[in-house]
Design a protein around this motif. Structure first.
Motif, PDB file in Angstrom:
ATOM      1  N   PRO A   1      11.734 -12.248  46.995  1.00  0.00           N
ATOM      2  CA  PRO A   1      10.264 -12.966  47.084  1.00  0.00           C
ATOM      3  C   PRO A   1       9.398 -12.356  46.451  1.00  0.00           C
ATOM      4  CG  PRO A   1      11.593 -12.955  49.169  1.00  0.00           C
ATOM      5  CD  PRO A   1      12.350 -11.982  48.347  1.00  0.00           C
ATOM      6  N   LYS A   2       8.349 -12.943  45.971  1.00  0.00           N
ATOM      7  CA  LYS A   2       7.105 -12.470  45.321  1.00  0.00           C
ATOM      8  C   LYS A   2       6.214 -11.769  46.479  1.00  0.00           C
ATOM      9  CE  LYS A   2       3.677 -14.467  43.821  1.00  0.00           C
ATOM     10  NZ  LYS A   2       2.323 -14.969  43.548  1.00  0.00           N
ATOM     11  N   ARG A   3       6.413 -11.027  47.243  1.00  0.00           N
ATOM     12  CA  ARG A   3       5.795 -10.528  48.217  1.00  0.00           C
ATOM     13  C   ARG A   3       5.867  -8.755  48.176  1.00  0.00           C
ATOM     14  NH1 ARG A   3       8.644 -14.272  51.394  1.00  0.00           N
ATOM     15  NH2 ARG A   3       7.416 -16.277  51.384  1.00  0.00           N
ATOM     16  N   ARG A   4       4.683  -8.134  48.424  1.00  0.00           N
ATOM     17  CA  ARG A   4       4.477  -7.046  48.471  1.00  0.00           C
ATOM     18  C   ARG A   4       5.560  -6.110  49.256  1.00  0.00           C
ATOM     19  NH1 ARG A   4       1.350  -4.093  45.505  1.00  0.00           N
ATOM     20  NH2 ARG A   4      -0.789  -5.199  44.952  1.00  0.00           N
ATOM     21  N   GLN A   5       5.708  -6.507  50.594  1.00  0.00           N
ATOM     22  CA  GLN A   5       6.819  -6.012  51.338  1.00  0.00           C
ATOM     23  C   GLN A   5       8.243  -5.780  50.574  1.00  0.00           C
ATOM     24  OE1 GLN A   5       5.242  -8.885  52.482  1.00  0.00           O
ATOM     25  NE2 GLN A   5       6.554  -9.890  53.527  1.00  0.00           N
ATOM     26  N   HIS A   6       8.345  -6.574  49.665  1.00  0.00           N
ATOM     27  CA  HIS A   6      10.031  -6.689  49.126  1.00  0.00           C
ATOM     28  C   HIS A   6      10.072  -5.767  48.031  1.00  0.00           C
ATOM     29  CE1 HIS A   6      11.112  -9.813  51.820  1.00  0.00           C
ATOM     30  NE2 HIS A   6      10.027 -10.526  51.629  1.00  0.00           N
ATOM     31  N   VAL A   7       8.975  -4.939  47.525  1.00  0.00           N
ATOM     32  CA  VAL A   7       9.128  -4.198  46.485  1.00  0.00           C
ATOM     33  C   VAL A   7       9.749  -3.014  46.968  1.00  0.00           C
ATOM     34  CG1 VAL A   7       7.727  -2.281  45.018  1.00  0.00           C
ATOM     35  CG2 VAL A   7       6.656  -4.560  45.479  1.00  0.00           C
ATOM     36  N   SER A   8       9.948  -2.293  48.006  1.00  0.00           N
ATOM     37  CA  SER A   8      10.767  -1.450  48.645  1.00  0.00           C
ATOM     38  C   SER A   8      12.297  -1.759  48.726  1.00  0.00           C
ATOM     39  CB  SER A   8      10.262  -0.888  49.989  1.00  0.00           C
ATOM     40  OG  SER A   8      10.160  -1.938  51.241  1.00  0.00           O
ATOM     41  N   THR A   9      12.433  -2.897  48.957  1.00  0.00           N
ATOM     42  CA  THR A   9      13.665  -3.565  48.884  1.00  0.00           C
ATOM     43  C   THR A   9      14.464  -3.487  47.551  1.00  0.00           C
ATOM     44  OG1 THR A   9      13.348  -5.068  50.725  1.00  0.00           O
ATOM     45  CG2 THR A   9      15.268  -5.539  49.220  1.00  0.00           C
ATOM     46  N   ALA A  10      13.571  -3.899  46.635  1.00  0.00           N
ATOM     47  CA  ALA A  10      14.077  -3.901  45.089  1.00  0.00           C
ATOM     48  C   ALA A  10      14.372  -2.322  44.913  1.00  0.00           C
ATOM     49  CB  ALA A  10      13.219  -4.305  44.240  1.00  0.00           C
ATOM     50  N   ARG A  11      13.496  -1.373  45.284  1.00  0.00           N
ATOM     51  CA  ARG A  11      13.551   0.029  44.956  1.00  0.00           C
ATOM     52  C   ARG A  11      14.910   0.562  45.681  1.00  0.00           C
ATOM     53  NH1 ARG A  11       8.677   1.457  45.972  1.00  0.00           N
ATOM     54  NH2 ARG A  11       9.148   1.551  48.204  1.00  0.00           N
ATOM     55  N   GLN A  12      15.109   0.099  46.811  1.00  0.00           N
ATOM     56  CA  GLN A  12      16.421   0.584  47.525  1.00  0.00           C
ATOM     57  C   GLN A  12      17.629  -0.053  46.829  1.00  0.00           C
ATOM     58  OE1 GLN A  12      15.717  -1.089  51.397  1.00  0.00           O
ATOM     59  NE2 GLN A  12      14.293   0.931  51.933  1.00  0.00           N
ATOM     60  N   ARG A  13      17.467  -1.490  46.571  1.00  0.00           N
ATOM     61  CA  ARG A  13      18.810  -1.775  45.866  1.00  0.00           C
ATOM     62  C   ARG A  13      19.010  -1.259  44.396  1.00  0.00           C
ATOM     63  NH1 ARG A  13      20.044  -7.915  46.731  1.00  0.00           N
ATOM     64  NH2 ARG A  13      21.579  -7.180  45.237  1.00  0.00           N
ATOM     65  N   ILE A  14      18.239  -0.814  43.534  1.00  0.00           N
ATOM     66  CA  ILE A  14      18.090  -0.192  42.443  1.00  0.00           C
ATOM     67  C   ILE A  14      18.584   1.333  42.660  1.00  0.00           C
ATOM     68  CG2 ILE A  14      16.752   0.724  40.661  1.00  0.00           C
ATOM     69  CD1 ILE A  14      15.126  -1.700  40.718  1.00  0.00           C
TER      70      ILE A  14
END
Length: 140
Positions: free
Chosen positions: A10-23
């Motif tokens: 989702p386009k929310r700041r709190q999900h940037v860390s989720t993307a970083r972890q998945r990458i």
């Protein structure tokens, strides 16, 4: 055949860390560690944060795609605001932001953006052999 990992957040700041972890996990699963993993993860974090911050489409999702091909890794970040293209600029010493694309430019071998019919994509390309300690995982 290239290996690919694609996911949406989702386009929310709190999900940037989720993307970083998945990458980070995808890179580790492919055997990519050390400086290259750090460069890709940091670049992805900056590009995802830019998409989250600057995409003007409400309730949007940001798509992240990593593609591992022979001697290179392609990172692509897409969002549905196709008309808001990123622009690199020099930030002053007192500015809090505005350095993300400059950082990606230093970390990646190449970067750019493209408009698609319903989205824009910002991409960064990393050579696997350029970084010390990086290697092409066996089987690719």
């Amino acid at each position: 055949m290239p290996a690919t990992e694609t996911f949406r957040i989702p386009k929310r700041r709190q999900h940037v860390s989720t993307a970083r972890q998945r990458i980070h996990k995808a890179l580790a699963d492919w055997g990519i560690t050390d400086e290259l993993a750090y460069a890709v993860t940091l670049s992805a974090s900056e590009l995802v944060a830019n998409a989250v911050t600057h995409c003007r489409t409400s309730y949007a999702q940001v798509e992240v795609t990593l593609t591992l091909r022979e001697a290179e890794l392609l990172l692509e970040i897409s969002d549905p605001d196709r008309n808001t293209l990123p622009q690199r600029h020099d930030s002053g010493p007192d500015e809090e932001g505005g350095r993300g694309l400059a950082l990606v430019e230093v970390l990646a071998d190449a970067w750019g953006c493209r408009q698609e019919p319903y989205a824009k994509c910002v991409w960064a390309l990393f050579a696997l052999v350029r970084m010390e300690g990086a290697h092409v995982p066996s089987g690719l």
